[in-house]
Design an enzyme around this catalytic site. Structure first.
Site, short mmCIF file in Angstrom:
data_model
loop_
_atom_site.label_atom_id
_atom_site.label_comp_id
_atom_site.label_asym_id
_atom_site.label_seq_id
_atom_site.Cartn_x
_atom_site.Cartn_y
_atom_site.Cartn_z
N ARG A 1 10.11 50.88 12.52
CA ARG A 1 9.11 51.09 13.00
C ARG A 1 9.33 50.93 14.58
O ARG A 1 10.62 50.27 14.87
CB ARG A 1 7.78 49.95 13.09
CG ARG A 1 8.70 48.63 13.17
CD ARG A 1 8.10 47.98 14.24
NE ARG A 1 8.53 46.48 14.26
CZ ARG A 1 9.75 46.12 14.93
NH1 ARG A 1 10.56 46.87 15.67
NH2 ARG A 1 10.12 44.96 15.08
N GLU B 1 4.66 41.79 21.79
CA GLU B 1 5.98 41.27 21.16
C GLU B 1 5.96 39.80 21.16
O GLU B 1 5.38 39.04 21.96
CB GLU B 1 7.25 41.80 22.24
CG GLU B 1 8.65 42.14 21.82
CD GLU B 1 8.21 43.44 21.00
OE1 GLU B 1 8.07 43.41 19.57
OE2 GLU B 1 8.19 44.59 21.30
N HIS B 2 6.61 39.16 19.70
CA HIS B 2 6.39 37.84 19.63
C HIS B 2 5.07 37.33 19.56
O HIS B 2 4.88 36.27 19.68
CB HIS B 2 7.21 37.19 20.64
CG HIS B 2 8.72 37.51 20.42
ND1 HIS B 2 9.61 36.76 19.61
CD2 HIS B 2 9.63 38.67 20.88
CE1 HIS B 2 10.96 37.18 19.42
NE2 HIS B 2 10.83 38.32 20.45
N GLY C 1 16.19 46.13 16.78
CA GLY C 1 14.76 46.12 17.23
C GLY C 1 13.75 47.07 16.51
O GLY C 1 12.73 47.17 16.91
N SER D 1 13.67 47.30 13.14
CA SER D 1 12.88 46.89 11.91
C SER D 1 13.86 47.55 10.65
O SER D 1 13.09 47.90 9.63
CB SER D 1 11.79 46.97 11.77
OG SER D 1 11.18 46.25 10.96
N SER D 2 15.03 47.69 10.77
CA SER D 2 15.72 48.02 9.51
C SER D 2 15.82 47.24 8.40
O SER D 2 15.48 47.68 7.23
CB SER D 2 17.27 48.48 9.84
OG SER D 2 17.89 47.45 10.32
N ASP E 1 6.54 44.01 10.83
CA ASP E 1 7.40 45.04 10.19
C ASP E 1 7.08 45.33 8.91
O ASP E 1 7.17 46.66 8.66
CB ASP E 1 8.74 44.16 10.26
CG ASP E 1 9.16 43.87 11.89
OD1 ASP E 1 8.30 44.37 12.65
OD2 ASP E 1 10.21 43.34 11.98
N LYS F 1 20.55 39.28 13.65
CA LYS F 1 20.00 38.07 13.26
C LYS F 1 20.89 37.16 13.00
O LYS F 1 20.77 36.29 11.94
CB LYS F 1 18.65 37.93 12.57
CG LYS F 1 17.54 38.91 13.20
CD LYS F 1 16.59 37.76 13.65
CE LYS F 1 15.44 38.58 14.41
NZ LYS F 1 14.81 39.71 13.69
#
Ligand code: NG1
Length: 492
Positions: free
Chosen positions: A55, A61-62, A157, A159-160, A204, A248
């Site tokens: 996506r 955001e956040h 960013g 969202s894989s 996500d 991450k």
């Protein structure tokens, strides 16, 4: 499973809603993965296919883990798994990308994680989560063989990771002939993904499962609610990768989790003042529980309380404990504990609670305005809101970096109506609202100035290598959410 009456091209058109040329390349990809499955895992008879999209978050955001809304859309970059159920509980995965390779594990509860950063952990997170929720009985769970193909740039960013979790959960559920309501599954998988160690929100997984073609998805949380918002044809959202990896793992995970904790501290500090001033018992667990609307208060009054409770300066744990009238140990235990039981280390410059609070509440308001602007087709307003969102992400949430700044500024110089970082930040991609008529020109100009200019000239930062420009700068098509099909429906 989707209905049987359509041929492969119609089913693919329903997923990607794209031109015939693009459709044939999607079809070729599914057929290639299918052939690779048959070569890699000969002898498996009955196949099915699952697909889960990445996506791009347009704005918000956040905000998700704070209980405030987001406005993402699912994109035409996705994970496709060719699957066959097994008669035992083994899960055997083969990734098309040789860098990821082959993995095997047993679908028994609990599923032991692989070493940190390993791609199998996202598949394990899904299987563990589904078993933990009791949707499949661990004693009789069927595993599966999967040939995995992914086109979502990783650590960018987009969202894989969640798309991989969603595809894995659908594969495991299909292997066990189990149906689950999409919203229930989205909630479950948002929790399940914390298996990999970050304290992420639910955006996500929800958009990957619930998106609609041609539309963005406004998502509200606790409880999960979605509203599809049609995208105006005059603008196209173009993704540009800064080529700075934001995985991450250690540093980014700490930075992400730190912000989650700072928001929890903001909740505790503000709640403390609200209770004192109003006498109302308030069981606030996240910032959205303390919105002006929920408290029935004028926004100005709430802001005064926030300034009193939080103050504008960074705070040490000791100062926070003092404000709350608690011990440092209690504050730490109740607010700074991560899912794995460890405590988040106090940053030497203190927790920047006010800035995080300020970003979250202003960003939430921008999401409301942006959803309305999309509905009204007010493209100038969408751009302005995106630009304000970026400034807030940079200044208050501090999740930008020099490369994202350069990319945003180049995009605006070349006519983007709005340009902002998207996703967790610290690198990764920007999303740009571009007039649909000038997409090609925009892509050419940003390519010249950023990819052939800035990236080449800038030394001392490690940029990701890429083979194809179309993987780092591309217009997005809003696709449908994840699905599962018998193979013969998609392979002609
Ligand atoms: P990405 O960009 O995929 O790392 C993360 C969180 C989201 C959300 C955004 C910031 C996960 C799986 N996803 O997304 O829930 O908080 O950051 O808006 O942690």
């Amino acid at each position: 499973m989707h209905s049987l009456q359509h041929g492969p091209l119609e089913v693919l058109r329903g997923i990607y809603s794209c031109s015939s040329g693009e459709l044939s390349s999607h079809r070729a990809r599914y057929e290639r993965l299918y052939r690779l499955f048959s070569t890699r895992f000969p002898g498996y008879g009955s196949h099915f296919i699952v697909r889960a999209p990445g996506r791009v978050n347009l704005i918000g955001e956040h905000t998700d883990y704070n209980g405030y809304p987001v406005l993402p859309m699912a994109i035409d970059r996705d994970f496709v798994f060719i699957i066959a159920a097994r008669s035992d509980s083994s899960v055997e995965l083969q990734n098309e990308n040789p860098l990821f390779g082959q993995r095997t594990f047993a679908a028994g509860f609990p599923v032991a994680p692989s070493q940190q950063g390993d791609w199998a952990n996202y598949v394990k997170a899904a299987v563990h989560g589904v078993l933990e929720a009791g949707l499949v009985d661990p004693k009789n769970a069927a595993g599966f063989q999967a040939f995995v193909g992914g086109t979502i740039p990783e650590s960018a960013g987009l969202s894989s990771s969640s798309a991989l979790v969603v595809a894995s959960a659908l594969a495991f559920l299909e292997a066990n002939k189990t149906k689950v309501d999409r919203k229930v599954l989205a909630d479950l998988l948002a929790r399940a993904e914390r298996y990999v160690g970050s304290e992420g929100g639910g955006m996500d997984q929800a958009v990957s499962l619930l998106a609609e073609p041609g539309k963005a998805l406004r998502i509200d949380f606790f409880p999960l609610r979605t509203e599809a918002v049609r995208l105006p044809e005059e603008i196209t959202f173009v993704v540009c990768n800064s080529l700075i990896r934001a995985p991450k793992s250690e540093t980014v995970r700490y930075a992400y989790n730190r912000r989650v904790i700072e928001c929890r501290l903001a909740t505790a500090l503000l709640s403390n003042v609200v209770v004192k001033r109003t006498g109302k018992i308030n069981a606030a667990t996240r910032l959205a529980d303390l919105s002006a609307r929920r408290l029935g208060m004028a926004p100005g009054v709430l802001k005064e309380m926030a300034l009193e409770g939080i103050g504008e300066l960074p705070l040490s744990l000791k100062q926070i404990a003092h404000r709350l009238g608690e011990t440092v140990e209690k504050v730490e235990r109740e607010n700074c504990t991560l899912r794995d039981g460890t405590l988040l280390k106090e940053p030497s410059e203190g927790f920047r609670v006010w800035n995080r609070y300020h970003h979250v509440v202003t960003e939430a308001e921008r999401v409301n305005l942006a959803a309305k602007a999309l509905q009204d087709g007010d493209v100038a307003e969408i751009g302005t809101l995106m630009n304000h969102s970026h400034a807030s992400c940079r200044d208050d949430y501090e999740i930008s970096c020099p490369e994202l700044e350069a990319l945003v500024s180049i995009a605006r110089d070349h006519g983007a109506l709005g340009a902002r970082l998207t996703g967790a930040g610290f690198g990764g991609c920007t999303v740009n609202a571009v007039s649909s008529e000038s997409v090609e020109q925009f892509v050419r100009s940003v390519t010249a100035d950023y990819y052939q200019g800035y990236v080449k000239e800038e030394k001392g930062r490690e940029f990701i290598d890429y083979h194809n420009l179309r993987d780092v700068i591309f217009p997005c098509r809003a696709t449908t959410g994840a699905g599962a099909w018998p193979a013969e429906q998609l392979i002609g």
